[in-house]
Every structure is written in structure tokens, then in C-alpha cells.
Design an enzyme around this catalytic site. Structure first.
Site, PDB file in Angstrom:
ATOM      1  N   HIS A  73     -53.935  13.009  46.888  1.00 26.10           N
ATOM      2  CA  HIS A  73     -55.186  13.684  46.552  1.00 26.10           C
ATOM      3  C   HIS A  73     -55.868  12.969  45.391  1.00 26.10           C
ATOM      4  O   HIS A  73     -55.235  12.668  44.374  1.00 26.10           O
ATOM      5  CB  HIS A  73     -54.911  15.144  46.162  1.00 26.10           C
ATOM      6  CG  HIS A  73     -56.089  15.832  45.538  1.00 26.10           C
ATOM      7  ND1 HIS A  73     -56.140  16.181  44.207  1.00 26.10           N
ATOM      8  CD2 HIS A  73     -57.280  16.206  46.067  1.00 26.10           C
ATOM      9  CE1 HIS A  73     -57.301  16.756  43.939  1.00 26.10           C
ATOM     10  NE2 HIS A  73     -58.010  16.790  45.049  1.00 26.10           N
ATOM     11  N   SER A  74     -57.153  12.671  45.540  1.00 26.88           N
ATOM     12  CA  SER A  74     -57.979  12.134  44.459  1.00 26.88           C
ATOM     13  C   SER A  74     -57.325  10.884  43.855  1.00 26.88           C
ATOM     14  O   SER A  74     -57.064   9.927  44.568  1.00 26.88           O
ATOM     15  CB  SER A  74     -58.204  13.237  43.413  1.00 26.88           C
ATOM     16  OG  SER A  74     -59.210  12.878  42.501  1.00 26.88           O
ATOM     17  N   TYR A  75     -57.047  10.887  42.535  1.00 27.70           N
ATOM     18  CA  TYR A  75     -56.428   9.727  41.877  1.00 27.70           C
ATOM     19  C   TYR A  75     -55.177   9.236  42.612  1.00 27.70           C
ATOM     20  O   TYR A  75     -54.906   8.025  42.665  1.00 27.70           O
ATOM     21  CB  TYR A  75     -56.056  10.083  40.428  1.00 27.70           C
ATOM     22  CG  TYR A  75     -54.933   9.239  39.880  1.00 27.70           C
ATOM     23  CD1 TYR A  75     -55.178   7.952  39.396  1.00 27.70           C
ATOM     24  CD2 TYR A  75     -53.612   9.714  39.882  1.00 27.70           C
ATOM     25  CE1 TYR A  75     -54.132   7.158  38.924  1.00 27.70           C
ATOM     26  CE2 TYR A  75     -52.574   8.927  39.410  1.00 27.70           C
ATOM     27  CZ  TYR A  75     -52.834   7.650  38.937  1.00 27.70           C
ATOM     28  OH  TYR A  75     -51.800   6.862  38.479  1.00 27.70           O
ATOM     29  N   SER A  97     -60.027  11.335  48.896  1.00 31.47           N
ATOM     30  CA  SER A  97     -59.680  10.057  48.305  1.00 31.47           C
ATOM     31  C   SER A  97     -59.751   9.023  49.414  1.00 31.47           C
ATOM     32  O   SER A  97     -60.253   9.315  50.506  1.00 31.47           O
ATOM     33  CB  SER A  97     -58.271  10.129  47.694  1.00 31.47           C
ATOM     34  OG  SER A  97     -57.940   8.923  47.043  1.00 31.47           O
TER      35      SER A  97
END
Length: 225
Positions: A73-75, A97
């Protein structure tokens, strides 16, 4: 076939943020491993971990399991991309992402930092951030304010290096971007989607940037699909 989902959160949050999704995956007959990266969450006292440490954390979490699905998720899309290039996994799923290219730094995706101190958590104020925080209720926001921690600067400053050649099938679950927006950004050469190829399956889950809290049932269903 039973799969093992290795669930990796983005910045500031520990593996706890996946609990609602993990519970649903297990109830459906799959396995779920929630990951807390070094220097974040309950591991916040472990120092200034870099991106390579987070890659190692993911590889360690996947070790010993069969039919591994890495979920970033994301980063976490950055360390998940590197981990997927180094160990055999069945597939990779990016949640809000994507498979960013080598040389990418999380640091380059926002305003320049004021220091090299651990990155402070966001304020989790829905009024000032209605798009990213869409779908979260007051209980969710209170939980985020209570449990979010700083994030190690080293991990956002170190460039991505895959360090391997494995290319498992990858897909994307888009929450804060519509499929039309993604298509337009790809056509414009936006770096966030530079490594997305025409074969990648992209599914939409319209909600805010933290669907594991705002839409855990829908997210679990898409992960299994």
C-alpha cells in the site's frame, strides 16, 4: 488453491492497519501475514531504517510460505517491488501505489523535507484532506491519530534498486484515482505510472487512500480476485 497474502502498510502505520482485511482473507480460507516495517508502529524505536531494511522485512515475512501474494500500500509499493524481484512470489498487488522504476525515492513525491529527522505523521484531519481521507469515520480517524508513528527518514531518502530479475504478475487497485485519470496520466508520461505496462490489470475501489480501514470487505474481495 490457498494463497498467503503478505500485507505491507504505507508510511506511519504498523501491520495492525490490515487487521480487518486479514480477518476476511482468513475467513475465506486464505492465509494473511501483516507486516510492520522497521522503525514504524510498534517497531518505532529500532532506529532510522532505510529502504533496503524494509525490503528485508518483507522477504523475511514471506519466508516459509507457499503461493505468496505481496500486497503493498502506498509507500510500500517501493520495497514490495524490490522484494518481488528477489524472491519467488505468485503475484504482486499494488494498493493505491504502483511498480515505480529504479531510482525512484518516496522523498521525490512530495515537498522537500525540512530536516532528516523521522518523518512526522499527518494530522488525520478530514476537513483539510477530504480526498485522501474519504470513507473514514471518526473511529477510524481516532485510531490513526492514536497509533500512527513517525516514519524513518532513511527509507524515504534511499532510491529503489530492484536487485533482481523476477517479474511476477502484477495488478493494481486504484482508490483515489479513477481508471480514466490513470489512463490520462499514463498517456502524459507521469512517473508514478511509468512502469505500468498494458498487461497490468487495474481495478477500481473508489474510496480514500486507506481502503483497509474505509473498505476492508471490498478490498479483501479484490485481493482474492
Amino acid at each position: 488453491m490457498t494463497e498467503t497474502f503478505v500485507l505491507v502498510p504505507g508510511m506511519w502505520l504498523g501491520g495492525w492497519v490490515w487487521d480487518g482485511v486479514a480477518e476476511r482473507l482468513r475467513a475465506a480460507g486464505d492465509k494473511a501475514v501483516t507486516v510492520t516495517l522497521a522503525g514504524v508502529g510498534e517497531r518505532v524505536g529500532e532506529g532510522d531504517a532505510d529502504l533496503e531494511q524494509h525490503v528485508a522485512d518483507i522477504i523475511a515475512a514471506a519466508r516459509g510460505h507457499d503461493n505468496v501474494v505481496l500486497v503493498g500500500h502506498s509507500y510500500a509499493g517501493l520495497p514490495v517491488t524490490a522484494a518481488a524481484a528477489r524472491i519467488p512470489v505468485s503475484r504482486v498487488i499494488y494498493v493505491d501505489s504502483g511498480p515505480l522504476p529504479d531510482g525512484t525515492r518516496q522523498l521525490d513525491m512530495g515537498p522537500p523535507p525540512e530536516s532528516t529527522d523521522p518523518v512526522p505523521s499527518r494530522p488525520w484531519d478530514q476537513a483539510s484532506d477530504p480526498v485522501l481521507l474519504a470513507g473514514l469515520d471518526e473511529e477510524d480517524l481516532a485510531l490513526l491519530r492514536k497509533r500512527a508513528t513517525t516514519h524513518p527518514f532513511g527509507s524515504v531518502a534511499q532510491p529503489l534498486r530492484r536487485g533482481g530479475t523476477l517479474t511476477p504478475p502484477a495488478s493494481m487497485i486504484a482508490c483515489t484515482f479513477s481508471l480514466e485519470q490513470i489512463a490520462a496520466m499514463r498517456a502524459a508520461g507521469h512517473p508514478f505510472f511509468a512502469a505500468v505496462d498494458d498487461d497490468m490489470v487495474i481495478r477500481s475501489l473508489p474510496t480514500g487512500h486507506w481502503p483497509m480501514l474505509s473498505e476492508p470487505a471490498g478490498l479483501a474481495e479484490l485481493l482474492r480476485a
